[in-house]
Structures are given as structure tokens and as C-alpha cells.
Enzyme design. Structure first.
Site, mmCIF file in Angstrom:
data_model
loop_
_atom_site.group_PDB
_atom_site.id
_atom_site.type_symbol
_atom_site.label_atom_id
_atom_site.label_comp_id
_atom_site.label_asym_id
_atom_site.label_seq_id
_atom_site.Cartn_x
_atom_site.Cartn_y
_atom_site.Cartn_z
ATOM 1 N N GLU A 288 -6.228 3.989 -6.112
ATOM 2 C CA GLU A 288 -7.546 4.237 -5.538
ATOM 3 C C GLU A 288 -7.894 5.674 -5.892
ATOM 4 O O GLU A 288 -7.158 6.598 -5.546
ATOM 5 C CB GLU A 288 -7.516 4.066 -4.019
ATOM 6 C CG GLU A 288 -8.909 4.146 -3.421
ATOM 7 C CD GLU A 288 -8.919 4.535 -1.948
ATOM 8 O OE1 GLU A 288 -9.899 4.222 -1.276
ATOM 9 O OE2 GLU A 288 -7.952 5.161 -1.469
ATOM 10 N N ASP B 147 -2.966 4.672 -2.448
ATOM 11 C CA ASP B 147 -4.070 5.179 -1.638
ATOM 12 C C ASP B 147 -4.488 6.584 -2.090
ATOM 13 O O ASP B 147 -3.632 7.434 -2.305
ATOM 14 C CB ASP B 147 -3.578 5.226 -0.184
ATOM 15 C CG ASP B 147 -4.672 5.530 0.809
ATOM 16 O OD1 ASP B 147 -5.543 4.678 0.997
ATOM 17 O OD2 ASP B 147 -4.639 6.620 1.416
ATOM 18 N N ASP C 222 0.863 -1.174 0.000
ATOM 19 C CA ASP C 222 0.000 0.000 0.000
ATOM 20 C C ASP C 222 0.905 1.231 0.000
ATOM 21 O O ASP C 222 1.925 1.253 0.689
ATOM 22 C CB ASP C 222 -0.876 -0.006 1.264
ATOM 23 C CG ASP C 222 -2.283 0.463 0.977
ATOM 24 O OD1 ASP C 222 -2.417 1.576 0.433
ATOM 25 O OD2 ASP C 222 -3.240 -0.264 1.294
ATOM 26 N N HIS D 289 -11.078 -3.338 2.724
ATOM 27 C CA HIS D 289 -11.101 -2.959 4.140
ATOM 28 C C HIS D 289 -11.952 -1.720 4.412
ATOM 29 O O HIS D 289 -12.081 -1.313 5.552
ATOM 30 C CB HIS D 289 -9.665 -2.727 4.607
ATOM 31 C CG HIS D 289 -9.042 -1.556 3.898
ATOM 32 N ND1 HIS D 289 -8.741 -1.592 2.552
ATOM 33 C CD2 HIS D 289 -8.718 -0.313 4.315
ATOM 34 C CE1 HIS D 289 -8.251 -0.416 2.183
ATOM 35 N NE2 HIS D 289 -8.227 0.371 3.239
ATOM 36 N N ASP D 290 -12.467 -1.090 3.368
ATOM 37 C CA ASP D 290 -13.291 0.111 3.547
ATOM 38 C C ASP D 290 -14.774 -0.158 3.328
ATOM 39 O O ASP D 290 -15.588 0.771 3.354
ATOM 40 C CB ASP D 290 -12.862 1.204 2.555
ATOM 41 C CG ASP D 290 -11.488 1.763 2.854
ATOM 42 O OD1 ASP D 290 -11.079 1.744 4.030
ATOM 43 O OD2 ASP D 290 -10.823 2.206 1.895
HETATM 44 C C1 GLC Z 1 -8.143 5.140 1.642
HETATM 45 C C2 GLC Z 1 -8.011 3.891 2.482
HETATM 46 C C3 GLC Z 1 -8.749 4.103 3.761
HETATM 47 C C4 GLC Z 1 -8.125 5.274 4.485
HETATM 48 C C5 GLC Z 1 -8.059 6.512 3.603
HETATM 49 C C6 GLC Z 1 -7.114 7.525 4.162
HETATM 50 O O1 GLC Z 1 -9.439 5.387 1.282
HETATM 51 O O2 GLC Z 1 -8.461 2.788 1.774
HETATM 52 O O3 GLC Z 1 -8.762 2.960 4.560
HETATM 53 O O4 GLC Z 1 -8.856 5.563 5.635
HETATM 54 O O5 GLC Z 1 -7.585 6.226 2.322
HETATM 55 O O6 GLC Z 1 -5.803 7.089 4.025
#
Ligand code: GLC
Ligand code: CA
Length: 553
Positions: free
Chosen positions: A252, A199, A95, A325-326
Site C-alpha cells: 500500500e 501497510d 497484513d 476496508h478504507d
Molecule cells: C493503512 C490501512 C488503514 C490504517 C492505516 C494505518 O492505510 O489500510 O486501515 O488505518 O494504514 O495503519
């Protein structure tokens, strides 16, 4: 890297396997399960952050990018993990959280010391506004709700944090920041890692001057989502670092759509290999806000898939997922989690995902059809997002409705410990005090049970992944949504070099009379989630959640 033929398993390290009994998952625990992961037939593992972190957002707030979180192990443990993975042909995707650091990162603790500290411009510092100077520098709001600014007494200035107050945003207008990031990438790539899940990667570039935002929702976002310089930042990372190694990257990307995605992932000028989109995960909420729960709409899901599958076809590559995980567990959202339907529904969604084009991501526990825990007491939650939304939403909706929605949508639903067997704590840990509660469904839903059951969700995933390797139409086929079935049935075809497949999935608990929408001389059932689905595609009654895939010859 041949990412188009890959499938990727995601591990949330804190919740995967605890080897030393402290109630927290760790690297040695992961190593002990590598054979299991390899047995699924996946090609790579993406690890949610393993780096040193004070855990305000469990690893998404990094205090040292080149150190392993001691709760998870040591750098030697990581090196062993990497080599054990490579031995099994599993690639390692880390990540990469570079929009922000932890407020305990050295850069930030230095930065906040004085206005002329050499690290000051690594972050966004501004004077307060208003007559008294007590108001935040602009009206931007945080993804975790409330103002995106935090006042800091030391220098009487405010810093920007689009996520939690403990996650200050890095300032990419300062070239030193990108240089630091390049060094971090090199550190991991030189070790032999194979790529990065990046991320919230499309919000790094903020409009100079940080002007006020106009919209009332996520105010300010027009000044950082897919901003002008974003492509160039990623291009520089690619040219200077990534292109020198054999890597895979998935970004992401917040509030992304097809035209904007193409800026980053078009095969003729790629700065990322693929992106994670969100709209297919918003079929059970309003405005893309997961806590604003609404009844699942299969029409929304179909439209989202159609947009991305056709929009990128021949130009760029998708990443597909239903869980991470979100996200709360998909079983119980897009299909029922009642005991009589859970297995059928989990297999249905698995099939829908695996027949799409794109690199599939499978989140730990998805492969056994894990369900959401839906905790009703806010004190049982660990996630900062749940706590912050609880505090805000209860003022608007009242405690009861707020709690119901959080129980449905919270990220902690996905973060409960992995269910390995029916021993206490689901075999995750010997410690009864696990960092987050174990889902009480574990005596029924666990890896051990499913390994031994030929009709389990687990064995179905293995079959699907195998079949997918042999059927190029599943991976590369041109997607066509068949406009039939309204809010009940999902039907699409995929076609590749003369091979065609058809998928039909009954998304309801009722029988659905299905008449084949396409003509074919000969058809052959490739996979279904009932033992006795028709071997050939004919007019038939699809039973609850029945899903069939035919090869059309
Ligand atoms: C992304 C991650 C999430 C995190 C956010 C801030 O969306 O997947 O889990 O809280 O970024 O880093
Ligand atoms: Ca541990």
C-alpha cells in the site's frame, strides 16, 4: 508465485462472521465460510490484521506481531485456518503493519520509560521546541489530522505518530528495528503463510533530523514519502527473508505515482510484486481527501486507469481494486445505489475492474454489491478516522455538511457486518449487539438471496472470474483508452497476442448512443450486464449502466 494469474479476496475479520455470539467476527467464523470463498473462484485471501491489538485502529495498531487477537481466536485456530485454506487451494496473505506499532506494544512501553532504555531508539523521541519547549519538535501533521507529535510526561519528550496517537512510528534508522521485522516475517512464513499486504509501506524511511515540512497539506510528507532509503529497506527484507520463500507482496503506497512505483516494482529489480495506487479512488473527492466529497467524475477515473495501465505495461504489474476496508462502498459512489440501478451498477464496475490488467482484489461484500450504511449520528461510528475528521471538519464546514460528507466517505461504510442472509444481524452474529451496526439493507442484499438468483451480482462475479481465466487479453492485454464518451461512457480495448477485446460501459442513468470506435470483421459478446445486449458489436443504444465486452476477431 504466479500472482499475475491470481485474484484475491479481502477479509476484514472483525466484520466477516461471528461464530461465538460476541458480536465480533472471528477465525472460526471465517473457517465456516471458506467453501463460499473458494466457490467464487478466487485464489487467495488477504486478511486485515488478525494480530493482538488494543483496537485503536482495529488491528492496524499491533501490540504483539506473533500473537492472534483473542477476540478472533487462538494461534491454534489460525493454524487450522491456514491448513483449511491450503486444502482448498487458497493462499494466505497477511497484513504487515510495520510503519508503526501500538502504543501498548512492549517495545513502546519500554521505550517511553526512560531516555536510556534499550528500546528508546525503536521510535522517534524529541524534545519540544519554542521558548517554553511546549511546542512539538517539528510541524509534521498526521494522516488522521492534527500534529503528528504527542507529548509524553515521563521523559518530558515527544514521540512521532503519523497516524493515531496510539500508533507510534518505528525508527528504521535503528538497524535493530529491521532485524525484529525480519524475525516476524520469518515466523509467519515458516508457518506457511504465502505473502503480505504491506501497510503504508513506502513511508518507513524518514529524513534524518526530521526537518520541518514545507507544504501546508500533510505537512512534512516530503520527508517520508518514498524517501531515499526506502528502496534499500525493502530490498533488505526481500534479500534476507522474502526471497527464501515463495511469496507474494503488495505494497500500500501513499501518494504514489507511476515513476515512483516503478522504483519498487519494476520487473528487472523488484522489491515488491505490485502496489496499491490511490488515484482511481479519488474521482469523487478533492485533493485525494475522501471527506472532501465532490461529484464523481468518470473522466478522472479513466485518466487514472490509463496512467497506471499504460505506465506499467511491460515493465511492472498492477493491483486493481474498487473497495477495501478504507473505502466507502463503490456502489453509491461511482454508480447509483438506488434499488433499480444497484445491481446493474455493481456489475458494471465489476466488469470494468476485471477487464483491467493487474491482480484483482475483491473486498468482502463487493461481490454481492453491498452498499454504504451512511450513518447520520457520529456516536454510531467506531472508526478513529471518522471521529477525528468530524472534530476538525465541523469547525470549518459546520456539523451538517461535515456529517453528510462523513456519512458518504467514512471507512465504517465498508466495515459493517457481512450480509449472509435475511435472519437478524444478517446472519453475521446471533448477538443483536454487533460491534458496528448492520446495514438495514440486508434483507434484500445478502449472500443467500444472491446464491439463488442466477442474475445476481454474486453469480456475475463468479462468471467474470471464470471468463477472465480463459481470456488472456483481460489479464495481460495492452490497454488502450478509447477517447470517446466524455463524462458518460468508458470505453477501452485490451490486446494480447492477437486477441483483442473491447469494453464499453455507460456510466449514466440515461441511454447513450454508442457507435463502435474500432473496426472488426467479426465480433462476439463475451459478457454484459443486460440479458439482451447485442450479440455483435454494432451501433446501439446502451441502457443505464449497460456494460458490454466483445471479443474482436
Ligand atoms: C493503512 C490501512 C488503514 C490504517 C492505516 C494505518 O492505510 O489500510 O486501515 O488505518 O494504514 O495503519
Ligand atoms: Ca466472535
Amino acid at each position: 508465485m504466479d500472482y499475475k494469474n491470481m485474484s484475491i479476496y479481502q477479509i476484514y475479520p472483525r466484520s466477516f462472521c461471528d461464530s461465538n455470539g460476541d458480536g465480533i467476527g472471528d477465525i472460526n467464523g471465517i473457517i465456516s465460510k471458506l467453501d463460499y470463498i473458494a466457490s467464487l473462484g478466487v485464489n487467495a485471501i488477504w486478511f486485515s490484521p488478525l494480530y493482538q491489538s488494543p483496537n485503536a485502529d482495529f488491528g492496524y495498531d499491533i501490540s504483539d506481531y506473533v500473537a492472534i487477537n483473542p477476540e478472533y481466536g487462538t494461534m491454534e485456530d489460525f493454524d487450522r485456518l491456514l491448513s483449511e485454506m491450503h486444502k482448498r487451494g487458497l493462499k494466505c496473505i497477511m497484513d504487515l503493519v510495520i510503519n508503526h506499532t501500538s502504543s501498548q506494544h512492549k517495545w513502546f512501553t519500554e521505550s517511553r520509560k526512560s531516555v536510556d532504555n534499550p528500546y528508546r531508539d525503536y521510535y522517534f523521541w524529541r524534545k519540544g521546541t519554542g521558548k517554553s519547549g511546549k511546542k512539538p519538535p517539528n510541524n509534521w501533521t498526521s494522516f488522521f489530522i492534527g500534529s503528528a507529535w504527542k507529548y509524553d510526561e515521563t521523559t518530558d519528550e515527544w514521540y512521532l505518530h503519523l497516524f493515531d496517537v496510539n500508533q507510534p512510528d518505528l525508527n528504521y534508522q535503528n538497524p535493530k528495528v529491521l532485524q525484529e521485522i525480519k524475525d516476524i516475517l520469518k515466523f509467519w512464513l515458516d508457518k506457511g503463510v504465502d505473502g503480505f499486504r504491506c501497510d503504508v509501506i513506502t513511508i518507513l524511511d524518514k529524513t534524518p533530523g526530521l526537518p520541518d515540512g514545507k507544504s501546508s497539506f500533510l505537512t512534512g510528507s516530503e520527508h517520508y514519502i518514498d524517501n531515499k532509503n526506502m528502496f534499500n529497506i525493502l530490498k533488505e527484507l526481500k534479500t534476507d527473508v522474502l526471497s527464501k520463500y515463495d511469496t507474494f507482496t503488495v505494497g500500500e503506497s501513499v501518494m504514489i505515482n507511476v515513476p515512483r512505483a516503478l522504483r519498487y516494482i519494476s520487473e528487472d529489480n523488484q522489491v515488491l510484486n505490485t502496489v496499491f495506487a490511490f488515484d482511481h479512488m479519488d474521482a469523487d473527492n478533492y485533493f485525494g481527501v475522501k471527506q472532501l466529497v465532490r461529484k464523481f467524475s468518470i473522466k478522472k477515473l479513466k485518466k487514472a486507469h490509463e496512467r497506471w495501465q499504460t505506465g506499467l505495461y511491460g515493465k511492472a504489474w498492477n493491483a486493481t481494486y474498487f473497495e477495501n476496508h478504507d473505502q466507502a462502498r463503490i456502489v453509491g459512489r461511482y454508480c447509483s445505489d438506488e434499488p433499480q440501478y444497484r445491481v446493474l451498477g455493481a456489475k458494471m464496475l465489476a466488469t470494468v475492474q476485471m477487464c483491467l490488467s493487474g491482480t484483482p482484489f475483491i473486498y468482502q461484500g463487493q461481490e454481492i454489491g453491498m452498499t454504504s450504511i451512511r450513518m447520520t449520528n457520529i456516536d454510531d461510528y467506531q472508526d478513529v478516522e471518522a471521529k477525528r475528521s468530524y472534530n476538525l471538519m465541523r469547525k470549518i464546514f459546520g456539523v451538517k455538511k461535515t456529517m453528510k460528507n462523513i456519512a458518504y466517505a467514512s471507512r465504517d461504510n465498508a466495515r459493517t457486518p457481512m450480509q449472509w442472509n435475511n435472519s437478524p444481524q444478517a446472519g453475521f452474529s446471533v448477538n443483536p449487539k454487533t460491534w458496528l451496526k448492520v446495514n438495514p439493507a440486508y434483507p434484500e442484499i445478502n449472500v443467500e438471496n444472491e446464491k439463488n438468483d442466477p442474475d445476481s451480482v454474486l453469480n456475475f462475479y463468479k462468471r467474470l472470474l471464470k471468463i477472465r481465466k480463459e481470456n488472456k487479453a483481460m489479464i495481460f492485454g495492452k490497454y488502450e483508452l478509447i477517447k470517446t464518451g466524455g463524462n458518460k461512457l468508458y470505453c477501452y480495448t485490451k490486446e494480447y497476442e492477437g486477441q483483442k477485446i473491447l469494453l464499453a460501459a455507460n456510466f449514466t442513468k440515461r441511454n447513450y448512443k454508442f457507435v463502435s470506435p474500432v473496426a472488426a470483421n467479426k465480433t462476439e459478446l463475451i459478457i454484459s450486464n443486460y440479458p439482451d445486449s447485442p450479440k455483435e458489436l454494432t451501433e446501439c443504444v446502451l441502457r443505464p449502466y449497460e456494460t458490454v465486452v466483445y471479443k474482436l476477431l
